[in-house]
Scaffold this motif. Structure first.
Motif, PDB file in Angstrom:
ATOM      1  N   ALA A 183      38.695  -4.346  86.674  1.00 23.88           N
ATOM      2  CA  ALA A 183      40.106  -3.794  86.969  1.00 23.88           C
ATOM      3  C   ALA A 183      40.277  -3.759  88.596  1.00 23.88           C
ATOM      4  N   LEU A 184      39.131  -3.498  89.194  1.00 25.89           N
ATOM      5  CA  LEU A 184      39.178  -3.446  90.676  1.00 25.89           C
ATOM      6  C   LEU A 184      39.493  -5.088  91.076  1.00 25.89           C
ATOM      7  N   LEU A 185      38.875  -5.937  90.683  1.00 22.99           N
ATOM      8  CA  LEU A 185      39.238  -7.232  91.001  1.00 22.99           C
ATOM      9  C   LEU A 185      40.511  -7.674  90.608  1.00 22.99           C
ATOM     10  N   ASP A 186      41.168  -7.229  89.553  1.00 24.10           N
ATOM     11  CA  ASP A 186      42.432  -7.497  89.444  1.00 24.10           C
ATOM     12  C   ASP A 186      43.486  -7.072  90.601  1.00 24.10           C
ATOM     13  N   GLN A 187      43.173  -5.637  90.535  1.00 26.26           N
ATOM     14  CA  GLN A 187      43.773  -5.109  91.655  1.00 26.26           C
ATOM     15  C   GLN A 187      43.957  -5.786  92.992  1.00 26.26           C
ATOM     16  N   LEU A 188      42.736  -6.042  93.469  1.00 28.85           N
ATOM     17  CA  LEU A 188      42.584  -6.557  95.036  1.00 28.85           C
ATOM     18  C   LEU A 188      43.132  -8.049  94.855  1.00 28.85           C
ATOM     19  N   GLU A 189      43.031  -8.775  93.700  1.00 24.78           N
ATOM     20  CA  GLU A 189      43.813 -10.304  93.733  1.00 24.78           C
ATOM     21  C   GLU A 189      45.365 -10.039  93.767  1.00 24.78           C
ATOM     22  N   ARG A 190      46.038  -8.924  93.340  1.00 23.47           N
ATOM     23  CA  ARG A 190      47.477  -8.936  93.280  1.00 23.47           C
ATOM     24  C   ARG A 190      47.837  -8.239  94.852  1.00 23.47           C
ATOM     25  N   ALA A 191      46.921  -7.190  95.293  1.00 26.32           N
ATOM     26  CA  ALA A 191      47.118  -6.564  96.373  1.00 26.32           C
ATOM     27  C   ALA A 191      47.190  -7.635  97.685  1.00 26.32           C
ATOM     28  N   HIS A 245      34.267   5.427  93.398  1.00 27.90           N
ATOM     29  CA  HIS A 245      35.543   4.930  92.643  1.00 27.90           C
ATOM     30  C   HIS A 245      36.823   5.305  93.114  1.00 27.90           C
ATOM     31  N   ALA A 246      36.685   6.842  93.962  1.00 28.04           N
ATOM     32  CA  ALA A 246      38.114   7.152  94.145  1.00 28.04           C
ATOM     33  C   ALA A 246      38.788   6.125  95.178  1.00 28.04           C
ATOM     34  N   ALA A 247      38.342   5.370  95.670  1.00 25.82           N
ATOM     35  CA  ALA A 247      39.148   4.384  96.647  1.00 25.82           C
ATOM     36  C   ALA A 247      40.060   3.626  95.961  1.00 25.82           C
ATOM     37  N   MET A 248      39.906   3.482  94.331  1.00 24.98           N
ATOM     38  CA  MET A 248      40.748   3.064  93.689  1.00 24.98           C
ATOM     39  C   MET A 248      42.011   3.747  93.175  1.00 24.98           C
ATOM     40  N   MET A 249      41.975   5.252  93.496  1.00 24.06           N
ATOM     41  CA  MET A 249      42.914   6.012  93.178  1.00 24.06           C
ATOM     42  C   MET A 249      43.906   6.248  94.154  1.00 24.06           C
ATOM     43  N   ALA A 250      45.313   6.788  93.529  1.00 27.80           N
ATOM     44  CA  ALA A 250      46.472   6.695  94.509  1.00 27.80           C
ATOM     45  C   ALA A 250      46.356   7.770  95.400  1.00 27.80           C
ATOM     46  N   GLY A 251      45.556   8.858  95.062  1.00 29.53           N
ATOM     47  CA  GLY A 251      45.181  10.005  95.685  1.00 29.53           C
ATOM     48  C   GLY A 251      44.587   9.947  96.836  1.00 29.53           C
ATOM     49  N   ASP A 252      43.686   8.801  97.096  1.00 31.24           N
ATOM     50  CA  ASP A 252      42.814   8.597  98.274  1.00 31.24           C
ATOM     51  C   ASP A 252      43.621   7.883  99.170  1.00 31.24           C
ATOM     52  N   VAL A 253      43.086   7.894 100.601  1.00 31.04           N
ATOM     53  CA  VAL A 253      43.693   7.311 101.578  1.00 31.04           C
ATOM     54  C   VAL A 253      43.874   5.685 101.495  1.00 31.04           C
ATOM     55  N   ARG A 293      57.648  -5.572  93.327  1.00 34.16           N
ATOM     56  CA  ARG A 293      59.021  -5.508  93.362  1.00 34.16           C
ATOM     57  C   ARG A 293      59.651  -7.040  94.046  1.00 34.16           C
ATOM     58  N   GLU A 294      58.960  -7.503  94.860  1.00 31.54           N
ATOM     59  CA  GLU A 294      59.296  -8.756  95.392  1.00 31.54           C
ATOM     60  C   GLU A 294      59.014  -9.851  94.332  1.00 31.54           C
ATOM     61  N   ALA A 295      58.126  -9.681  93.395  1.00 29.37           N
ATOM     62  CA  ALA A 295      58.315 -10.710  92.278  1.00 29.37           C
ATOM     63  C   ALA A 295      59.534 -10.482  91.431  1.00 29.37           C
ATOM     64  N   HIS A 296      60.099  -9.324  91.245  1.00 25.05           N
ATOM     65  CA  HIS A 296      61.362  -9.113  90.683  1.00 25.05           C
ATOM     66  C   HIS A 296      62.579  -9.542  91.407  1.00 25.05           C
ATOM     67  N   HIS A 297      62.476  -9.306  93.019  1.00 23.85           N
ATOM     68  CA  HIS A 297      63.482 -10.130  93.664  1.00 23.85           C
ATOM     69  C   HIS A 297      63.555 -11.487  93.379  1.00 23.85           C
ATOM     70  N   LEU A 310      46.326   0.843  98.891  1.00 25.93           N
ATOM     71  CA  LEU A 310      46.458  -0.117  97.756  1.00 25.93           C
ATOM     72  C   LEU A 310      47.399  -0.345  96.943  1.00 25.93           C
ATOM     73  N   HIS A 311      47.808   0.984  96.191  1.00 25.83           N
ATOM     74  CA  HIS A 311      48.755   0.988  95.311  1.00 25.83           C
ATOM     75  C   HIS A 311      50.270   0.851  95.815  1.00 25.83           C
ATOM     76  N   MET A 312      50.261   1.297  97.111  1.00 24.95           N
ATOM     77  CA  MET A 312      51.958   0.770  97.888  1.00 24.95           C
ATOM     78  C   MET A 312      52.061  -0.534  97.947  1.00 24.95           C
ATOM     79  N   ARG A 313      50.745  -1.182  98.334  1.00 24.18           N
ATOM     80  CA  ARG A 313      50.926  -2.931  98.339  1.00 24.18           C
ATOM     81  C   ARG A 313      51.099  -3.434  97.045  1.00 24.18           C
ATOM     82  N   LEU A 314      50.510  -2.739  95.986  1.00 20.72           N
ATOM     83  CA  LEU A 314      50.582  -3.353  94.477  1.00 20.72           C
ATOM     84  C   LEU A 314      52.147  -3.349  94.132  1.00 20.72           C
ATOM     85  N   LYS A 315      52.816  -2.149  94.593  1.00 21.30           N
ATOM     86  CA  LYS A 315      54.098  -1.592  94.113  1.00 21.30           C
ATOM     87  C   LYS A 315      55.083  -2.850  94.810  1.00 21.30           C
ATOM     88  N   ALA A 316      54.995  -3.058  96.232  1.00 22.79           N
ATOM     89  CA  ALA A 316      55.569  -3.941  96.952  1.00 22.79           C
ATOM     90  C   ALA A 316      55.663  -5.328  96.365  1.00 22.79           C
TER      91      ALA A 316
END
Length: 286
Positions: free
Chosen positions: A63-71, A95-103, A117-121, A108-114
Motif C-alpha cells: 500500500a505504501l508503494l502505491d501511495q508513493l507512486e501516485r504522490a 508506520h506513522a509516516a503513512m498517516m495523515a496525522g503525521d507531519v 483533483r488534477e485527474a478530475h480536471h 503525502l496525503h495533500m499531494r495525493l488529493k491534489a
C-alpha cells in the motif's frame, strides 16, 4: 550530501531508493537529482557514494508503494526527497509516516488529493476537436495544461469511453495517443503533436458556444464556487472560456433578475419572475 541521479520516472526512483535503503543511507545524506532538472552544483562535490554496511533486505507494505507512486505525480521541488523520507521511516518500523496525522504523512496525503483533483480536471475540462479522418492520424485531438504529471495515468478514462475512435492529447510536457487498441505515452511531447493539438480548428465550436451561452443561468451565478470548480487557469484552453467573463459581467449588471441568458430573455414570450421578485401574500394574524 551525496547526489542520487536517475531518469526522473517513478520506476527509476524506486530502484535507486531501494539501493540506498539497502546501503542504510538516511534521507539527510542524499540529494535527489532526476533527469529533468539541472544538477546541484554543490552536490557535485560528493560524487562517490559513502561507505555503507552490507546490503540488507528491505520490506515495506505494498500500500505504501502505491501511495508513493501516485504522490510522485505531484510536481514540486523536492518531490523525491519526501518520498524517500517516508519510505525510510516505514522501513525503520515507523508506520506513522503513512498517516495523515503525521507531519510527513500530512504532506503525502495533500499531494495525493491534489493529484486526484488534477485527474478530475483532465476528465472535466479537456475538449477534443474532430479532424478529417482522411487526413491520417488521430480522429480527435486536444490540448491540455495539467499542473501535475497525471496524463499517462488518467487518460485511460477516454479510451474506455471513445472505444476504437483514435485520439491524441498533447501537453507542454508529454502526450498520449490512442490508436484504437493501445495507449502510447511519450515524454517529452513531440513538437508536431503540440502543433496539431493547438492548430486544429473545431468545426462544432459555434454550435457548442450557442448552447453554452443560452443555457447559462445568471441568477444562479456564484463566482467563488465557479472558480473553485472550474479554475481560471483552464479557461484559456476552453472554447467557452472567453465567454465566461462576459456572462459574469452581464449577471452583475442585472441579468440575474431574468434567471436566463440575455439572448434568451429578449425573445418573445411570457416573462417569469425570478423568486426574489415574486411577492408573497401576507397572512392575517391568527
Amino acid at each position: 550530501m551525496y547526489p542520487v541521479r536517475f531518469d526522473g520516472s517513478f520506476a527509476g526512483w524506486r530502484e535507486a531508493a531501494r539501493h540506498q535503503l539497502q546501503r542504510g543511507l538516511a534521507p539527510h545524506q542524499l540529494s535527489w537529482e532526476d533527469g529533468r532538472q539541472e544538477a546541484d552544483l554543490f552536490g557535485q562535490l560528493d560524487t562517490i557514494e559513502p561507505p555503507a554496511a552490507n546490503e540488507r533486505s528491505v520490506r515495506v507494505p505494498r500500500a505504501l508503494l502505491d501511495q508513493l507512486e501516485r504522490a510522485a505525480r505531484f510536481r514540486c521541488n523536492g518531490r523525491w526527497a519526501l518520498l524517500y523520507r517516508i519510505l525510510w521511516r516505514v522501513a525503520q518500523g515507523d508506520h506513522a509516516a503513512m498517516m495523515a496525522g503525521d507531519v510527513d504523512g500530512s504532506e503525502l496525503h495533500m499531494r495525493l488529493k491534489a493529484v486526484r483533483r488534477e485527474a478530475h480536471h483532465l476528465h472535466a475540462f479537456l475538449r477534443f476537436k474532430p479532424r478529417d479522418a482522411t487526413a491520417g492520424g488521430p480522429e480527435l485531438v486536444a490540448w491540455h495544461e495539467p499542473a501535475h504529471d497525471i496524463l499517462a495515468s488518467a487518460s485511460g478514462h477516454f479510451a474506455e469511453r471513445l472505444g476504437r475512435q483514435t485520439w491524441m492529447i498533447a501537453t507542454p510536457d508529454d502526450g498520449v495517443y490512442w490508436d484504437g487498441e493501445n495507449l502510447h505515452h511519450i515524454n517529452p511531447c513531440p513538437p508536431e503533436w503540440k502543433q496539431l493539438a493547438q492548430g486544429t480548428d473545431d468545426r462544432n465550436e459555434a454550435m457548442w458556444l450557442a448552447y453554452y451561452g443560452s443555457t447559462f443561468n445568471p441568477a444562479r451565478l456564484n463566482r467563488s464556487v465557479l472558480e473553485t470548480n472550474m479554475p481560471v487557469r483552464f479557461w484559456r484552453n476552453l472554447p467557452e472560456g472567453p465567454m465566461i467573463p462576459r456572462l459574469m459581467s452581464q449577471a452583475r449588471a442585472g441579468a440575474q433578475a431574468d434567471g436566463q441568458a440575455q439572448a434568451v430573455a429578449v425573445r418573445p414570450g411570457k416573462r417569469i419572475q425570478a423568486e426574489a421578485e415574486q411577492v408573497l401574500p401576507v397572512r392575517p394574524p391568527a
